[in-house]
Scaffold this motif. Sequence first.
Motif, PDB file in Angstrom:
ATOM      1  N   ASP A 153      -3.642   8.800   3.313  1.00  0.00           N
ATOM      2  CA  ASP A 153      -2.635   8.263   4.228  1.00  0.00           C
ATOM      3  C   ASP A 153      -2.273   6.825   3.865  1.00  0.00           C
ATOM      4  O   ASP A 153      -1.089   6.445   3.858  1.00  0.00           O
ATOM      5  N   GLN A 156      -0.116   6.680   0.757  1.00  0.00           N
ATOM      6  CA  GLN A 156       1.242   7.090   1.078  1.00  0.00           C
ATOM      7  C   GLN A 156       2.014   5.946   1.734  1.00  0.00           C
ATOM      8  O   GLN A 156       3.182   5.700   1.415  1.00  0.00           O
ATOM      9  N   LYS A 157       1.370   5.242   2.638  1.00  0.00           N
ATOM     10  CA  LYS A 157       2.030   4.124   3.310  1.00  0.00           C
ATOM     11  C   LYS A 157       2.339   2.984   2.335  1.00  0.00           C
ATOM     12  O   LYS A 157       3.389   2.332   2.432  1.00  0.00           O
ATOM     13  N   GLY A 160       3.815   5.475  -1.273  1.00  0.00           N
ATOM     14  CA  GLY A 160       4.509   6.755  -1.207  1.00  0.00           C
ATOM     15  C   GLY A 160       4.000   7.722  -2.245  1.00  0.00           C
ATOM     16  O   GLY A 160       4.753   8.554  -2.765  1.00  0.00           O
ATOM     17  N   ALA A 161       2.712   7.641  -2.562  1.00  0.00           N
ATOM     18  CA  ALA A 161       2.138   8.455  -3.637  1.00  0.00           C
ATOM     19  C   ALA A 161       0.655   8.680  -3.372  1.00  0.00           C
ATOM     20  O   ALA A 161       0.047   8.028  -2.516  1.00  0.00           O
ATOM     21  N   ILE A 162       0.079   9.613  -4.122  1.00  0.00           N
ATOM     22  CA  ILE A 162      -1.358   9.847  -4.053  1.00  0.00           C
ATOM     23  C   ILE A 162      -2.071   8.803  -4.908  1.00  0.00           C
ATOM     24  O   ILE A 162      -1.448   8.130  -5.731  1.00  0.00           O
TER      25      ILE A 162
END
Length: 328
Positions: A153, A156-157, A160-162
């Motif tokens: 999470d 992502q914040k 915007g990716a793993i």
Amino acid sequence: MLSNKNNLVFLFLVCFFFSFDTEKNFYLSVPAGFPKPEIPAENKLSRAKIDLGKKLFFDPLLSRDSSVSCASCHIPKYAYTDGLRTAEGIKKRTVSRNTPTLTNIIYNKNFLRDGVNPSLEEQVLVPIHEKNEFDFHVLLLTERLKKNPAYLDLFQKAFGAIPTPKLITQSIASFERTLISGNSRYDQFYFQNNSAALSTSEINGMKLFKKLNCVKCHSGFNFSNGQIVNNGLYEHYKDMGKMRVTLNENDNGCFKVPTLRNIEVTGPYMHNGSLESLEEVIEHYSKGGMNHKNKHDWIKPFEISQSEKEDLVSFLKCLTDSSFISNY
């Protein structure tokens, strides 16, 4: 001299605070007298990156057995050092060098004790891969983070990716760039025009610091010229310093000139933590160091009385930024 009320307002305006205009943009407000820091274009600061980097910095899961973190060696109350002669990694393994402070690391042009690492992002990889520190690999760490919902999470914040190795290093470096220290009593006296901030002994020590040419190496707002030099600590060095990478004999025993900011709480001193006190450091330089062919020309013996030594130590201690070492 500023009134107490005006002084508080002035400090609020000039000391290091951070401001945001959107979730994506983060701006550093630097202390009075400090230059604007350079932020790599490929790793601009954001609040989400910094929050992620801080969590990673304090999380022991970065090490193979999840027992130590970046903060195990870079402890805030010691200005992000550890108080040990040399650092300890997993399973109490001994690291060969003293832990350097992260104070104002945003202004550094090179990294590690010998200055051989070119970027803060790349430096993040060193303790992860070093056998005596985290004894891990960034690819294995990446896979570990991918299995952690909380980190998925946060990545992502922030991106915007793993999780990826690049994003791990970028986030930790982003947090480390916020570690700005510029509110010591010296700063209040010199940059913030508070004439009452220093004692007579500290002012005498400041004058002596200049008279003895300590400012040749420990210069500028950050008390370091950033050079990589031999300071005559030994006649024969077990640790070759920068030479370990360059293989150039002229780099034998050469290490980076450290900042003196927060020096009161960052001992023991030197690349190997061999000097326990500031008094011992002054004694080393007053003798002109040991004979070594690479010893810097600026290091020459000088005479100093006991009272002068006390004044010089007092001045060095006024470089402690209590707000910085308690802000974590």
